[in-house]
Design a protein around this motif. Structure first.
Motif, PDB file in Angstrom:
ATOM      1  N   SER A  48       0.815  -1.219   0.000  1.00  0.00           N
ATOM      2  CA  SER A  48       0.000   0.000   0.000  1.00  0.00           C
ATOM      3  C   SER A  48       0.848   1.268   0.000  1.00  0.00           C
ATOM      4  CB  SER A  48      -0.924   0.008   1.217  1.00  0.00           C
ATOM      5  OG  SER A  48      -1.635  -1.189   1.329  1.00  0.00           O
ATOM      6  N   ARG A  49       1.865   1.328   0.874  1.00  0.00           N
ATOM      7  CA  ARG A  49       2.652   2.559   0.953  1.00  0.00           C
ATOM      8  C   ARG A  49       3.403   2.818  -0.333  1.00  0.00           C
ATOM      9  NH1 ARG A  49       2.541   7.561   1.809  1.00  0.00           N
ATOM     10  NH2 ARG A  49       4.490   8.532   2.445  1.00  0.00           N
ATOM     11  N   THR A  50       3.912   1.778  -0.959  1.00  0.00           N
ATOM     12  CA  THR A  50       4.606   1.966  -2.232  1.00  0.00           C
ATOM     13  C   THR A  50       3.644   2.470  -3.299  1.00  0.00           C
ATOM     14  OG1 THR A  50       6.131   0.185  -1.633  1.00  0.00           O
ATOM     15  CG2 THR A  50       6.090   0.847  -3.935  1.00  0.00           C
ATOM     16  N   LEU A  51       2.416   1.960  -3.310  1.00  0.00           N
ATOM     17  CA  LEU A  51       1.421   2.458  -4.264  1.00  0.00           C
ATOM     18  C   LEU A  51       1.085   3.919  -3.999  1.00  0.00           C
ATOM     19  CD1 LEU A  51      -0.893  -0.666  -4.441  1.00  0.00           C
ATOM     20  CD2 LEU A  51       0.388   0.310  -6.350  1.00  0.00           C
ATOM     21  N   GLU A  52       1.013   4.315  -2.732  1.00  0.00           N
ATOM     22  CA  GLU A  52       0.783   5.731  -2.417  1.00  0.00           C
ATOM     23  C   GLU A  52       1.912   6.591  -2.963  1.00  0.00           C
ATOM     24  OE1 GLU A  52      -1.540   4.846   1.824  1.00  0.00           O
ATOM     25  OE2 GLU A  52       0.411   5.855   1.799  1.00  0.00           O
ATOM     26  N   LEU A  53       3.151   6.121  -2.826  1.00  0.00           N
ATOM     27  CA  LEU A  53       4.283   6.874  -3.356  1.00  0.00           C
ATOM     28  C   LEU A  53       4.274   6.871  -4.882  1.00  0.00           C
ATOM     29  CD1 LEU A  53       6.976   5.695  -0.807  1.00  0.00           C
ATOM     30  CD2 LEU A  53       5.929   7.958  -0.946  1.00  0.00           C
ATOM     31  N   MET A  54       3.796   5.789  -5.481  1.00  0.00           N
ATOM     32  CA  MET A  54       3.654   5.770  -6.939  1.00  0.00           C
ATOM     33  C   MET A  54       2.642   6.808  -7.414  1.00  0.00           C
ATOM     34  SD  MET A  54       3.808   1.758  -7.988  1.00  0.00           S
ATOM     35  CE  MET A  54       5.387   0.920  -8.178  1.00  0.00           C
ATOM     36  N   ASP A  55       1.625   7.067  -6.602  1.00  0.00           N
ATOM     37  CA  ASP A  55       0.714   8.167  -6.927  1.00  0.00           C
ATOM     38  C   ASP A  55       1.482   9.468  -7.071  1.00  0.00           C
ATOM     39  OD1 ASP A  55      -1.745   6.983  -7.177  1.00  0.00           O
ATOM     40  OD2 ASP A  55      -2.408   7.402  -5.138  1.00  0.00           O
ATOM     41  N   ARG A  56       2.397   9.717  -6.133  1.00  0.00           N
ATOM     42  CA  ARG A  56       3.188  10.935  -6.185  1.00  0.00           C
ATOM     43  C   ARG A  56       4.136  10.922  -7.383  1.00  0.00           C
ATOM     44  NH1 ARG A  56       2.227  12.905  -0.902  1.00  0.00           N
ATOM     45  NH2 ARG A  56       3.796  14.557  -1.012  1.00  0.00           N
ATOM     46  N   MET A  57       4.603   9.726  -7.746  1.00  0.00           N
ATOM     47  CA  MET A  57       5.460   9.588  -8.922  1.00  0.00           C
ATOM     48  C   MET A  57       4.690   9.771 -10.224  1.00  0.00           C
ATOM     49  SD  MET A  57       7.658   6.219  -7.756  1.00  0.00           S
ATOM     50  CE  MET A  57       8.522   6.074  -9.345  1.00  0.00           C
ATOM     51  N   GLY A  58       3.382   9.496 -10.174  1.00  0.00           N
ATOM     52  CA  GLY A  58       2.560   9.597 -11.371  1.00  0.00           C
ATOM     53  C   GLY A  58       2.485   8.331 -12.186  1.00  0.00           C
ATOM     54  N   CYS A  59       2.676   7.163 -11.529  1.00  0.00           N
ATOM     55  CA  CYS A  59       2.695   5.922 -12.315  1.00  0.00           C
ATOM     56  C   CYS A  59       1.890   4.797 -11.685  1.00  0.00           C
ATOM     57  CB  CYS A  59       4.137   5.463 -12.555  1.00  0.00           C
ATOM     58  SG  CYS A  59       5.042   5.029 -11.058  1.00  0.00           S
ATOM     59  N   SER A  60       0.995   5.081 -10.737  1.00  0.00           N
ATOM     60  CA  SER A  60       0.271   3.990 -10.072  1.00  0.00           C
ATOM     61  C   SER A  60      -0.753   3.324 -10.981  1.00  0.00           C
ATOM     62  CB  SER A  60      -0.415   4.502  -8.806  1.00  0.00           C
ATOM     63  OG  SER A  60      -1.323   5.548  -9.107  1.00  0.00           O
ATOM     64  N   ALA A  61      -1.374   4.084 -11.893  1.00  0.00           N
ATOM     65  CA  ALA A  61      -2.481   3.545 -12.685  1.00  0.00           C
ATOM     66  C   ALA A  61      -2.102   2.305 -13.487  1.00  0.00           C
ATOM     67  CB  ALA A  61      -3.053   4.628 -13.592  1.00  0.00           C
ATOM     68  N   PRO A  62      -0.992   2.303 -14.241  1.00  0.00           N
ATOM     69  CA  PRO A  62      -0.680   1.080 -14.996  1.00  0.00           C
ATOM     70  C   PRO A  62      -0.361  -0.117 -14.110  1.00  0.00           C
ATOM     71  CG  PRO A  62       1.077   2.722 -15.231  1.00  0.00           C
ATOM     72  CD  PRO A  62      -0.070   3.402 -14.586  1.00  0.00           C
TER      73      PRO A  62
END
Length: 487
Positions: A48-62
């Motif tokens: 979960s936390r890595t996905l939250e950080l991916m949101d900030r990175m701009g790449c969680s959707a794929p």
């Protein structure tokens, strides 16, 4: 872009670091000695936390589109359910374990990096390096035999457990190898005895544990201990028939394995460096810490190393923060690495108890503990890494500082989206907030955001609270930011 940083190792950690630096406008060279990316599943879980950080990175959707959402883990023994941990209770926008093969993780991060105009340089190996107070000089060997000397501001070793960068620094990799041999198999699983397709299934058995992880596409990863390592009597490599026998013995009948794409023995190592930085050279991921795969924390911890380091490097290279900001990386991530190593070691030790009385006591304790809602929630929160923070960091000041800023309190694009990393001020709107923004335009996002609790908060570019202070205490916020500014 600004001057290059050289990153060695294009696995998930090196890719994450390169993506973040490129997003912040920093030039990157990412090299890897391998001619191609990994083709196997390897690390499977994005938490979960890595996905939250991916949101900030701009790449969680794929990642969400490609992965499988595991909603919980169930522990069984002798055909009986000892208890379950429900990931749906995780206090995150992503209350699940995203199951996705490492090969897919690398592919998606490589595509994200390409969006910044950066490509991996493959079949390029680091052979040597030296550093001065101003730069690092690295010698690279290309596939055609050509040697290249590169001057770089910083060298980052994301090159795994056998890190050339770590060896070049002569840093001890302290720890030990666990004494058991393990087998893994990536297979198709069918039959009435198969666990639900959105569940991690743990089977505790007198001969050792067996764990089944779901994988997208109707596949599963199975791992199991097969006994202590005996160098005088090495075991043959696992076969599909041998894995089928293990499953029948430890998980019961009605589960049928087929179509193996990866069968391999492995051994668990638990090791860590004591320092993550030597002057202008840094370590991240498996180059700095390796541990049991119990809990699936390894890749996530490494990717979070990269996120932590990237914004600090970017602010320093842009001349917007003093170089001593980089001093915070090692202590912050060293403490996290030690905690993850300790937790994974405890989980492995508990699962591999050999004495029947100890196994019985463990099973009774698990049945009791997993019957308590608060215990289940805490277990899920720990695995998801949403509880990781930096309360003892030099960058943490005030009550609650160092803790993760809840994503539901974010509003608007994350700091650094489309530009440099920025702290975000959460406070009552007014002249004091405007004055802070005008005083620190290269450290603060342009506009303050409403505070969810009436206090003043400065949230770091990686989504952790740097400062908490009473409402209206702009003076304290000013002192906090002023100590980050270059002299």
């Amino acid at each position: 872009m600004l001057e290059n940083i050289l990153i060695v190792g294009a696995g998930p950690v090196g890719l994450t670091l390169a993506c973040e630096l490129a997003r912040y406008g920093i030039g990157v060279r990412l090299i890897d000695r391998s001619p191609e990316p990994t083709r196997t599943s390897k690390a499977l879980v994005v938490w979960s936390r890595t996905l939250e950080l991916m949101d900030r990175m701009g790449c969680s959707a794929p990642f969400l589109a490609a992965g499988l959402q595991a909603r919980g883990a169930t522990l069984r023994s002798g055909g009986q359910v000892l208890g379950s941990a429900r990931f749906t209770e995780i206090a995150s926008p992503y209350p699940f374990a995203l199951m996705i093969p490492q090969a897919e993780t690398e592919r998606l991060l490589t595509e994200h990096l390409a969006g910044f105009g950066v490509a991996i340089e493959r079949e390029v190996a680091l052979t040597d390096f030296s550093q001065t107070s101003d730069a690092v000089t690295a010698r690279l060997l290309h596939a055609d035999g050509r040697e290249e000397d590169v001057a770089t501001s910083f060298l980052i070793g994301c090159d795994g457990a056998h890190s050339r960068v770590r060896h070049g620094l002569a840093l001890p990799f302290e720890g030990q190898a666990q004494g058991d041999e393990w087998w893994l198999a990536d297979v198709r699983v069918a039959g009435t005895g198969a666990p639900p397709p959105d569940e991690i299934a743990v089977y505790l058995h007198r001969d050792g544990p067996l764990v089944l992880f779901p994988i997208p596409g109707g596949r599963a990863r199975i791992v199991a201990t097969v006994g202590a390592i005996d160098p005088d009597r090495p075991r043959p490599d696992p076969t599909l028939a041998a894995m089928q026998a293990l499953v029948e013995a430890r998980a019961g009948g009605g589960m049928f394995l087929s179509d193996p794409v990866w069968l391999s023995p492995f051994r668990i190592n638990e090791r860590k460096v004591s320092q993550y930085r030597t002057d202008r050279v840094f370590l991240a991921g498996d180059a700095a810490h390796i541990h049991s795969p119990a809990g699936g924390q390894g890749m996530n911890t490494g990717m979070q190393d990269a996120v932590n380091l990237a914004w600090k490097l970017a602010l320093v290279l842009r001349g917007e923060a003093a170089p001593d900001l980089l001093d915070s990386y090692g202590p912050e991530r060293n403490a996290v690495g030690a905690m993850v190593l300790r937790n994974a070691s405890r989980l492995t030790a508990a699962a591999t108890l050999a004495h029947p009385a100890a196994q019985a006591a463990r099973n009774l304790a698990l049945r009791a503990l997993l019957g308590v809602h608060a215990v289940r929630d805490r277990m899920a929160a720990t695995m998801s890494e949403i509880e990781i923070g930096y309360p003892d960091s030099v960058l943490s000041e005030g009550p609650g500082a160092g803790l993760r800023w809840p994503p539901e309190h974010d509003a608007g694009p994350p700091p650094g989206a489309g530009g440099a990393p920025r702290f975000v001020l959460y406070a009552e709107d007014g002249p004091e907030s405007a004055a802070l923004g005008a005083r620190f335009p290269t450290l603060l996002a342009p506009e303050a955001r409403p505070s969810p609790d009436g206090l003043l908060h400065l949230v770091r570019p990686d989504g952790y609270v740097g400062l908490s202070a009473p409402a209206g205490d702009g003076e304290k916020a000013g002192r906090y930011l002023a100590r980050l500014v270059p002299a």
